[in-house]
Design an enzyme around this catalytic site. Structure first.
Site, PDB file in Angstrom:
ATOM      1  N   HIS A 180      -4.113  19.983  27.345  1.00 35.81           N
ATOM      2  CA  HIS A 180      -3.799  20.417  28.700  1.00 35.81           C
ATOM      3  C   HIS A 180      -5.017  20.399  29.611  1.00 35.81           C
ATOM      4  O   HIS A 180      -4.954  20.882  30.737  1.00 35.81           O
ATOM      5  CB  HIS A 180      -3.194  21.825  28.668  1.00 35.81           C
ATOM      6  N   HIS A 210       1.698  19.195  31.476  1.00 32.66           N
ATOM      7  CA  HIS A 210       2.636  18.335  32.156  1.00 32.66           C
ATOM      8  C   HIS A 210       2.059  17.948  33.514  1.00 32.66           C
ATOM      9  O   HIS A 210       1.475  18.768  34.212  1.00 32.66           O
ATOM     10  CB  HIS A 210       4.012  18.973  32.290  1.00 32.66           C
ATOM     11  N   GLY A 222       7.667  15.245  33.759  1.00 31.40           N
ATOM     12  CA  GLY A 222       8.281  14.938  35.047  1.00 31.40           C
ATOM     13  C   GLY A 222       8.007  13.550  35.567  1.00 31.40           C
ATOM     14  O   GLY A 222       8.138  13.292  36.771  1.00 31.40           O
ATOM     15  N   MET A 271      11.254  12.189  28.281  1.00 29.36           N
ATOM     16  CA  MET A 271      12.294  12.886  27.525  1.00 29.36           C
ATOM     17  C   MET A 271      13.637  12.725  28.228  1.00 29.36           C
ATOM     18  O   MET A 271      14.377  11.781  27.977  1.00 29.36           O
ATOM     19  CB  MET A 271      11.931  14.371  27.378  1.00 29.36           C
TER      20      MET A 271
END
Length: 214
Positions: free
Chosen positions: A112, A132, A166, A186
């Site tokens: 991260h 993300h 995203g 995903m």
């Protein structure tokens, strides 16, 4: 630590399974998009080791090559399946503990930050999955870390960084231009009317940006 930047020959597209895994749906999407995918991650925190191994066996029986299957979290399952790829999360076995046991296995690590990515590479990871990047339904209430953080991580990390979170086909080019060497997806493929068409859109966008970088 790896001193020289490792570059892939072409950007990678990873498909991450949705939890809980419904095998029929996983196979439907995976087989449809397979020509455009590099890797398919078997990830479900609720699955037992036996359950995860059974999913992998069903994927193999359906014709998905073992070389494209990534076992998420469980090194023991990967070794039992003779898998060639393992991905470790933050709660998984540490990379430096897994590396000696995973000779010849491509080992990935979720990170991260640039600091985490550099440490993972130093510990023996072959690639890092950074996210993300954008806001995503899978992380409700948590804002995306953004392109600046992705760029910093990709620049600092000596092993390939794969971006996740995203990312739609129209985002794929910009994350590659930021230094990512691939994209992981995903829901976009699982919810797509035509997974093959969606995967192809990712592939085209990534490849165009990759050529711009070179």
């Amino acid at each position: 630590m790896t001193s020289k930047k490792i570059m892939l020959n072409t950007p990678e597209l990873h498909l991450i399974s949705i939890s809980p895994i419904h095998v029929s749906e996983l196979l439907r999407v995976s087989l449809s998009a397979l020509p455009y995918l590099d890797y398919i991650h078997v990830r479900d925190k609720q699955l037992t080791a036996k359950g995860q191994l059974e999913v992998i066996q069903q994927m193999l029986e359906a014709g998905i090559p073992l070389s494209q299957i990534v076992v998420n979290d469980r090194l023991d399952v990967a070794l039992a399946a003779r898998a060639m790829n393992v991905h470790l999360a933050g709660h998984s076995l540490p990379v430096d503990a897994a590396r000696p046991l995973a000779t010849g296995v491509r080992l990935g690590r979720s990170v991260h930050s640039a600091k985490e990515a550099m440490q993972a590479a130093a510990d023996g990871a072959d690639y890092c999955l950074f996210g993300h990047v954008y806001d995503t339904f899978s992380k409700p209430g948590l804002p995306g870390r953004g392109l600046a953080a992705l760029t910093a991580t990709a620049q600092a990390c000596p092993v390939p960084v794969i971006a996740i979170g995203g990312i739609r086909p129209d985002h794929a080019g910009e994350v590659i231009r930021c230094g990512a060497q691939g994209v992981a997806v995903m829901t976009s493929l699982f919810h797509a009317p035509d997974p093959a068409e969606e995967a192809q859109a990712y592939r085209k966008a990534m490849q165009a940006a990759w050529l711009e970088r070179r």
